[in-house]
Design a protein around this motif. Structure first.
Motif, PDB file in Angstrom:
ATOM      1  N   VAL A  67       0.752  -1.277   0.066  1.00 42.30           N
ATOM      2  CA  VAL A  67       0.181  -0.073   0.017  1.00 42.30           C
ATOM      3  C   VAL A  67       0.864   1.271   0.099  1.00 42.30           C
ATOM      4  N   ALA A  68       1.796   1.141   1.029  1.00 40.77           N
ATOM      5  CA  ALA A  68       2.759   2.440   0.865  1.00 40.77           C
ATOM      6  C   ALA A  68       3.471   2.722  -0.463  1.00 40.77           C
ATOM      7  N   TYR A  69       3.795   1.568  -1.154  1.00 39.46           N
ATOM      8  CA  TYR A  69       4.494   1.520  -2.564  1.00 39.46           C
ATOM      9  C   TYR A  69       3.443   2.292  -3.442  1.00 39.46           C
ATOM     10  N   VAL A  70       2.320   1.765  -3.366  1.00 37.40           N
ATOM     11  CA  VAL A  70       1.211   2.202  -4.375  1.00 37.40           C
ATOM     12  C   VAL A  70       0.907   3.497  -4.119  1.00 37.40           C
ATOM     13  N   ALA A 120      -2.345  -8.665 -11.712  1.00 37.78           N
ATOM     14  CA  ALA A 120      -3.283  -7.660 -11.845  1.00 37.78           C
ATOM     15  C   ALA A 120      -4.584  -7.639 -10.519  1.00 37.78           C
ATOM     16  N   GLY A 121      -4.657  -8.854 -10.149  1.00 32.72           N
ATOM     17  CA  GLY A 121      -5.542  -8.933  -9.059  1.00 32.72           C
ATOM     18  C   GLY A 121      -5.233  -8.017  -7.676  1.00 32.72           C
ATOM     19  N   LEU A 126      -5.302  -3.164  -4.341  1.00 35.09           N
ATOM     20  CA  LEU A 126      -4.484  -2.126  -3.510  1.00 35.09           C
ATOM     21  C   LEU A 126      -4.920  -0.747  -4.193  1.00 35.09           C
ATOM     22  N   ALA A 127      -5.313  -0.586  -5.690  1.00 34.54           N
ATOM     23  CA  ALA A 127      -5.473   0.488  -6.209  1.00 34.54           C
ATOM     24  C   ALA A 127      -7.060   0.930  -5.791  1.00 34.54           C
ATOM     25  N   VAL A 165      -7.508   1.126 -13.972  1.00 35.42           N
ATOM     26  CA  VAL A 165      -7.008  -0.258 -13.520  1.00 35.42           C
ATOM     27  C   VAL A 165      -7.355  -1.150 -14.692  1.00 35.42           C
ATOM     28  N   SER A 166      -8.803  -0.933 -15.295  1.00 33.75           N
ATOM     29  CA  SER A 166      -9.066  -1.986 -16.266  1.00 33.75           C
ATOM     30  C   SER A 166      -8.147  -1.826 -17.521  1.00 33.75           C
TER      31      SER A 166
END
Length: 200
Positions: A67-70, A120-121, A126-127, A165-166
Protein backbone atom coordinates in the motif's frame (compact mmCIF):
# COMPACT_ATOMS: atom_id res chain seq x y z
CA UNK A 1 22.63 -12.48 10.07
CA UNK A 2 24.79 -12.10 6.97
CA UNK A 3 27.43 -9.42 6.62
CA UNK A 4 25.31 -7.57 4.01
CA UNK A 5 22.26 -7.68 6.27
CA UNK A 6 24.31 -6.31 9.15
CA UNK A 7 25.62 -3.51 6.95
CA UNK A 8 22.06 -2.74 5.88
CA UNK A 9 20.86 -2.65 9.47
CA UNK A 10 23.79 -0.38 10.43
CA UNK A 11 22.89 2.01 7.61
CA UNK A 12 19.26 2.10 8.77
CA UNK A 13 20.20 2.92 12.36
CA UNK A 14 22.06 6.00 11.23
CA UNK A 15 19.28 7.31 8.98
CA UNK A 16 15.94 9.03 9.62
CA UNK A 17 13.01 6.61 9.65
CA UNK A 18 11.22 8.38 6.79
CA UNK A 19 14.38 8.26 4.66
CA UNK A 20 14.79 4.55 5.37
CA UNK A 21 11.17 3.91 4.41
CA UNK A 22 11.61 5.85 1.17
CA UNK A 23 14.73 3.85 0.32
CA UNK A 24 12.97 0.57 1.13
CA UNK A 25 10.08 1.51 -1.16
CA UNK A 26 12.50 2.43 -3.95
CA UNK A 27 14.23 -0.95 -3.65
CA UNK A 28 10.88 -2.75 -3.29
CA UNK A 29 9.83 -1.20 -6.60
CA UNK A 30 12.76 -2.88 -8.33
CA UNK A 31 11.90 -6.19 -6.66
CA UNK A 32 8.27 -5.87 -7.72
CA UNK A 33 9.49 -5.19 -11.26
CA UNK A 34 11.46 -8.46 -11.23
CA UNK A 35 9.10 -10.68 -9.24
CA UNK A 36 5.69 -9.02 -9.43
CA UNK A 37 3.58 -7.57 -6.61
CA UNK A 38 3.60 -10.86 -4.69
CA UNK A 39 7.33 -10.60 -3.95
CA UNK A 40 7.91 -11.79 -0.40
CA UNK A 41 9.17 -9.76 2.53
CA UNK A 42 12.22 -12.06 2.58
CA UNK A 43 13.04 -11.19 -1.03
CA UNK A 44 12.61 -7.48 -0.37
CA UNK A 45 14.69 -7.65 2.82
CA UNK A 46 17.48 -9.41 0.93
CA UNK A 47 17.44 -6.67 -1.73
CA UNK A 48 17.46 -3.95 0.95
CA UNK A 49 20.34 -5.66 2.74
CA UNK A 50 18.65 -6.25 6.08
CA UNK A 51 16.94 -9.04 7.95
CA UNK A 52 13.24 -9.71 7.54
CA UNK A 53 12.72 -8.73 11.18
CA UNK A 54 14.35 -5.36 10.53
CA UNK A 55 12.13 -4.82 7.49
CA UNK A 56 9.07 -5.51 9.65
CA UNK A 57 10.09 -2.66 11.96
CA UNK A 58 9.47 -0.25 9.10
CA UNK A 59 6.50 -2.00 7.46
CA UNK A 60 4.57 -4.38 9.68
CA UNK A 61 3.49 -6.63 6.82
CA UNK A 62 3.67 -7.15 3.10
CA UNK A 63 0.27 -5.54 2.52
CA UNK A 64 1.33 -2.41 4.41
CA UNK A 65 4.48 -2.20 2.29
CA UNK A 66 2.48 -2.74 -0.92
CA UNK A 67 0.00 0.00 0.00
CA UNK A 68 2.84 2.40 0.86
CA UNK A 69 4.47 1.64 -2.48
CA UNK A 70 1.23 2.19 -4.41
CA UNK A 71 0.59 5.45 -2.56
CA UNK A 72 4.14 6.67 -3.27
CA UNK A 73 3.77 5.90 -6.96
CA UNK A 74 0.30 7.48 -7.11
CA UNK A 75 1.64 10.69 -5.59
CA UNK A 76 4.44 10.87 -8.14
CA UNK A 77 2.21 10.10 -11.13
CA UNK A 78 -0.44 12.55 -9.94
CA UNK A 79 2.19 15.30 -9.83
CA UNK A 80 3.45 14.32 -13.29
CA UNK A 81 -0.07 14.40 -14.74
CA UNK A 82 -0.71 17.83 -13.21
CA UNK A 83 2.54 19.13 -14.74
CA UNK A 84 2.09 17.50 -18.16
CA UNK A 85 -1.58 18.22 -18.88
CA UNK A 86 -2.32 21.86 -19.67
CA UNK A 87 -5.64 21.72 -21.49
CA UNK A 88 -8.49 24.08 -20.62
CA UNK A 89 -11.51 22.16 -21.89
CA UNK A 90 -12.63 19.94 -18.97
CA UNK A 91 -13.51 16.93 -21.14
CA UNK A 92 -10.26 17.08 -23.07
CA UNK A 93 -8.28 17.69 -19.88
CA UNK A 94 -9.85 14.64 -18.26
CA UNK A 95 -9.13 12.46 -21.32
CA UNK A 96 -5.52 13.66 -21.50
CA UNK A 97 -5.06 13.15 -17.76
CA UNK A 98 -6.22 9.52 -17.91
CA UNK A 99 -4.06 8.81 -20.96
CA UNK A 100 -1.03 10.46 -19.34
CA UNK A 101 -1.49 8.42 -16.16
CA UNK A 102 -1.68 5.23 -18.25
CA UNK A 103 1.46 6.24 -20.15
CA UNK A 104 3.45 6.85 -16.95
CA UNK A 105 2.46 3.52 -15.43
CA UNK A 106 3.18 1.56 -18.60
CA UNK A 107 6.57 3.25 -19.09
CA UNK A 108 8.01 1.83 -15.85
CA UNK A 109 8.72 -1.91 -15.64
CA UNK A 110 8.25 -1.87 -11.85
CA UNK A 111 4.70 -0.57 -12.31
CA UNK A 112 3.78 -2.45 -15.48
CA UNK A 113 4.58 -5.74 -13.69
CA UNK A 114 1.62 -5.12 -11.38
CA UNK A 115 -0.83 -5.34 -14.27
CA UNK A 116 0.24 -8.55 -15.99
CA UNK A 117 -2.32 -11.35 -15.46
CA UNK A 118 -0.53 -12.83 -12.42
CA UNK A 119 -0.40 -9.50 -10.59
CA UNK A 120 -3.49 -7.65 -11.78
CA UNK A 121 -5.68 -8.93 -8.95
CA UNK A 122 -3.37 -7.62 -6.23
CA UNK A 123 -2.81 -4.36 -8.08
CA UNK A 124 -6.54 -3.82 -8.58
CA UNK A 125 -7.33 -4.51 -4.95
CA UNK A 126 -4.64 -2.12 -3.74
CA UNK A 127 -5.57 0.61 -6.20
CA UNK A 128 -9.23 0.42 -5.26
CA UNK A 129 -8.42 0.59 -1.54
CA UNK A 130 -5.93 3.47 -1.73
CA UNK A 131 -7.23 6.78 -0.38
CA UNK A 132 -4.38 8.59 -2.13
CA UNK A 133 -5.38 7.13 -5.49
CA UNK A 134 -8.97 8.21 -4.82
CA UNK A 135 -7.76 11.75 -4.10
CA UNK A 136 -5.68 11.72 -7.28
CA UNK A 137 -8.73 10.58 -9.25
CA UNK A 138 -10.84 13.35 -7.70
CA UNK A 139 -8.18 15.80 -8.96
CA UNK A 140 -8.63 14.36 -12.47
CA UNK A 141 -12.27 15.42 -12.35
CA UNK A 142 -11.29 19.09 -12.17
CA UNK A 143 -13.29 21.94 -10.67
CA UNK A 144 -15.84 21.93 -13.47
CA UNK A 145 -17.13 18.40 -12.91
CA UNK A 146 -20.91 18.34 -12.79
CA UNK A 147 -20.92 16.14 -9.69
CA UNK A 148 -22.75 18.33 -7.18
CA UNK A 149 -21.56 16.83 -3.91
CA UNK A 150 -18.39 15.44 -2.39
CA UNK A 151 -19.97 11.99 -2.15
CA UNK A 152 -20.84 12.02 -5.84
CA UNK A 153 -17.36 13.22 -6.76
CA UNK A 154 -15.83 10.45 -4.67
CA UNK A 155 -18.05 7.84 -6.33
CA UNK A 156 -17.03 9.22 -9.73
CA UNK A 157 -13.37 9.13 -8.71
CA UNK A 158 -13.66 5.48 -7.66
CA UNK A 159 -15.19 4.67 -11.02
CA UNK A 160 -12.34 6.48 -12.78
CA UNK A 161 -9.84 4.37 -10.82
CA UNK A 162 -11.66 1.24 -12.00
CA UNK A 163 -11.48 2.45 -15.61
CA UNK A 164 -7.74 3.13 -15.34
CA UNK A 165 -7.02 -0.20 -13.63
CA UNK A 166 -9.09 -2.01 -16.28
CA UNK A 167 -7.17 -0.36 -19.12
CA UNK A 168 -3.86 -1.24 -17.44
CA UNK A 169 -4.87 -4.88 -16.98
CA UNK A 170 -6.59 -5.21 -20.37
CA UNK A 171 -5.36 -2.48 -22.75
CA UNK A 172 -8.00 -1.00 -25.04
CA UNK A 173 -6.20 -1.51 -28.35
CA UNK A 174 -4.00 1.19 -29.84
CA UNK A 175 -3.40 4.51 -28.07
CA UNK A 176 -5.78 6.13 -30.57
CA UNK A 177 -8.47 3.57 -29.77
CA UNK A 178 -8.03 4.11 -26.04
CA UNK A 179 -8.25 7.86 -26.52
CA UNK A 180 -11.45 7.51 -28.55
CA UNK A 181 -13.02 5.19 -25.95
CA UNK A 182 -12.19 7.49 -23.03
CA UNK A 183 -13.30 10.61 -24.91
CA UNK A 184 -16.56 9.04 -26.05
CA UNK A 185 -17.68 6.83 -23.18
CA UNK A 186 -15.88 7.99 -20.03
CA UNK A 187 -15.24 11.73 -20.16
CA UNK A 188 -18.81 12.76 -21.04
CA UNK A 189 -20.24 10.79 -18.12
CA UNK A 190 -17.61 11.75 -15.55
CA UNK A 191 -17.18 15.39 -16.52
CA UNK A 192 -20.86 15.72 -17.38
CA UNK A 193 -20.47 18.09 -20.29
CA UNK A 194 -22.82 16.29 -22.69
CA UNK A 195 -24.83 13.11 -23.14
CA UNK A 196 -23.43 10.01 -24.78
CA UNK A 197 -25.74 10.43 -27.75
CA UNK A 198 -24.06 13.74 -28.60
CA UNK A 199 -20.61 12.16 -28.93
CA UNK A 200 -21.39 10.02 -31.94
Amino acid sequence: MSESATAGADWMRGTRRSAVQDRILEIAGAVFGDRGPDASMSQIAAAVGCSRATLYRYFDGRRRLQVAYVDRVARRISAAVAADVVVEDPGERFTESVLTALEHVRAEPALAAWFVPRGAGVASELALSSELIERAAVALLGDESSAPADGDRLDAARWVVRVIVSLLAVPGGTPAQERATIARFVAPVVVGRRGLADTR
